[in-house]
Design a protein around this motif. Structure first.
Motif, PDB file in Angstrom:
ATOM      1  N   ASN A 143       0.849  -1.191   0.000  1.00  0.00           N
ATOM      2  CA  ASN A 143       0.000   0.000   0.000  1.00  0.00           C
ATOM      3  C   ASN A 143       0.888   1.246   0.000  1.00  0.00           C
ATOM      4  O   ASN A 143       1.767   1.378   0.848  1.00  0.00           O
ATOM      5  CB  ASN A 143      -0.908   0.022   1.225  1.00  0.00           C
ATOM      6  CG  ASN A 143      -1.826  -1.191   1.289  1.00  0.00           C
ATOM      7  OD1 ASN A 143      -2.187  -1.756   0.260  1.00  0.00           O
ATOM      8  ND2 ASN A 143      -2.202  -1.601   2.493  1.00  0.00           N
ATOM      9  N   THR A 201      -6.580   0.150  -6.574  1.00  0.00           N
ATOM     10  CA  THR A 201      -5.845  -1.089  -6.362  1.00  0.00           C
ATOM     11  C   THR A 201      -5.639  -1.767  -7.700  1.00  0.00           C
ATOM     12  O   THR A 201      -6.593  -1.964  -8.463  1.00  0.00           O
ATOM     13  CB  THR A 201      -6.600  -2.040  -5.419  1.00  0.00           C
ATOM     14  OG1 THR A 201      -6.677  -1.460  -4.109  1.00  0.00           O
ATOM     15  CG2 THR A 201      -5.882  -3.390  -5.309  1.00  0.00           C
ATOM     16  N   ASN A 251      -2.289  -6.703  -6.377  1.00  0.00           N
ATOM     17  CA  ASN A 251      -2.744  -6.287  -5.042  1.00  0.00           C
ATOM     18  C   ASN A 251      -1.921  -5.107  -4.524  1.00  0.00           C
ATOM     19  O   ASN A 251      -1.560  -5.039  -3.355  1.00  0.00           O
ATOM     20  CB  ASN A 251      -2.681  -7.459  -4.044  1.00  0.00           C
ATOM     21  CG  ASN A 251      -3.418  -7.141  -2.752  1.00  0.00           C
ATOM     22  OD1 ASN A 251      -4.419  -6.419  -2.750  1.00  0.00           O
ATOM     23  ND2 ASN A 251      -2.908  -7.648  -1.641  1.00  0.00           N
ATOM     24  N   THR A 305      -2.002  -1.202  -3.820  1.00  0.00           N
ATOM     25  CA  THR A 305      -2.937  -0.095  -3.621  1.00  0.00           C
ATOM     26  C   THR A 305      -2.173   1.205  -3.497  1.00  0.00           C
ATOM     27  O   THR A 305      -1.150   1.277  -2.814  1.00  0.00           O
ATOM     28  CB  THR A 305      -3.787  -0.310  -2.353  1.00  0.00           C
ATOM     29  OG1 THR A 305      -4.627  -1.459  -2.545  1.00  0.00           O
ATOM     30  CG2 THR A 305      -4.668   0.900  -2.056  1.00  0.00           C
TER      31      THR A 305
END
Length: 415
Positions: A135, A175, A180, A182
């Protein structure tokens, strides 16, 4: 044989004894010298290894100091190499190709060449692979959004399966499903919470000093748009600065910044630059305490403006079609000249002071950006005034992300 045995057993004479003693003494001296020389040589063998290691670090740092260099024009570039004006996340005012800015295509033909090395160009596919399950949060004003959009459009060019959402208070986020990964942008102008303040009838301390209205800035409370971001993101890129010297917003007479700490006014009232130091101190401490284990924390330096002939509300413009020369940069941003565009270097002084001793890494984009007076939307930004603060996309912030990726290669991201 008897003769030889007899000869070998012949008693030594005094001359022979003296000669033997001298020989033994000489051998002992040679042995001692050899041992000393070996020890000395051993020390010299080990010491240069350590020195070479230390020198190597210094040489590598100097060799790959991406912030010092020059812009080189590459006429072979026929179209934007990463993404074009069709990327929907580009804010209309920054889409210089879409708005037909005269030098829009030339902007991407300039390549940053650091002194002594090359800045690797961003590899979007490798980035997605390397930072799978990661992330990434951009926290700051619209200039951080500028950088965020550049990164998003670059990645989307190679991976179009994207989910749009807004994690933990973000203004916008996406995302990349296959990886995966983000990324989100958290809008905040001052980092700290702030809002309108109006004098009350209770005759508090600010009222007693004659203040009737202004903006309350809580130096120790993060703005809600990003307060939870450190708990969510593995990589965080912060910025602040442009709003701290914005008299059109925070007029020192009509609507001054009024700083509060622990819920009470800071007394005596302090000017914005002192308030900035207080906010940076509190926010850096807050992030370090709240960040996820192993998180990479980055603070981007100030993005320069290029107004000529006055500030944005004084008819200032930025109509240049090529980067500035080194001497022009010096004149544009000198603190001694107290010019319109000195804000960048002034803010950086506060940033470097506040970040000293912290776990933050500094992403220095200021020097390379100071040359690029040609890369703003200017009159093509669709505003009543020239936009000489934000950057065209595609454009300069693509190079910021080159630098960002190069820095990340040196950091260890969580597994």
């Amino acid at each position: 044989m008897a003769t030889r045995d007899h000869y070998s057993r012949k008693p030594p004479t005094s001359a022979t004894t003296l000669s033997t003693s001298r020989l033994i003494l000489a051998l002992l001296c040679l042995a001692s010298l050899f041992i000393c020389f070996s020890l000395f040589k051993s020390d010299n063998v080990q010491s240069p290894v350590l020195n070479r290691s230390a020198m190597s670090k210094n040489i590598n740092y100097k060799k790959c100091n991406y912030t010092d260099g020059r812009w080189i024009y590459d006429p072979t570039v026929r179209s934007p190499p990463r993404y074009d004006h069709t990327c929907k996340e580009i804010y209309k005012g920054w889409n210089c190709l879409g708005s037909n800015k005269s030098n829009a295509l030339d902007i991407v033909k300039w390549r940053w060449k650091p002194d002594g090395c090359d800045l690797p160009q961003f590899d979007p596919l490798k980035f997605l692979q390397d930072f799978r399950d990661t992330n990434i949060g951009f926290v700051g004003d619209s200039l951080n959004r500028n950088m965020f959009v550049s990164l998003f459009c670059t990645l989307k060019r190679v991976s179009s399966e994207v989910k749009k959402w807004r994690p933990v208070g973000a203004d916008r986020g996406f995302t990349f499903i296959r990886y995966n990964l983000t990324m989100a942008y958290h809008r905040t102008n001052l980092l700290a919470r702030y809002g309108r303040w109006t004098a009350s009838n209770n005759a508090g301390v600010l009222e007693s000093l004659g203040y009737k209205e202004g903006y309350r800035v809580d130096v120790d409370i993060p703005e809600g748009t990003w307060a939870e971001a450190p708990n969510f993101h593995d990589i965080l890129i912060f910025n602040t600065g442009h709003w701290w010297w914005a008299p059109s917003k925070f007029d020192p007479i009509k609507s001054p910044m009024l700083f509060f700490e622990k819920g009470i006014p800071v007394m005596p009232p302090v000017p914005p630059h002192v308030g900035l130091d207080m906010v940076l101190s509190h926010m850096i401490s807050f992030v370090e305490k709240k960040a996820r284990p192993g998180a990479i924390l980055i603070f981007r330096t100030q993005s320069p403006r290029h107004f000529e002939g006055g500030d944005w509300d004084q008819g200032g413009s930025c109509s240049r079609l090529q980067p500035l020369a080194p001497q022009e940069v010096k004149e544009f941003f000198s603190l001694k000249n107290n010019g319109t565009n000195m804000e960048a270097r002034l803010v950086n002084q506060h940033l470097y002071k506040a970040l000293k001793g912290s776990v933050f890494h500094i992403l220095d984009i200021t020097r390379m950006s100071e040359y690029r007076a040609d890369a703003h939307p200017s009159a093509a930004g669709g505003k009543k005034h020239d936009d000489c603060m934000h950057w065209c996309l595609p454009g300069l912030t693509d190079t910021w992300n080159d630098l960002f990726m190069s820095h990340l290669n040196d950091f260890k991201v969580r597994n």
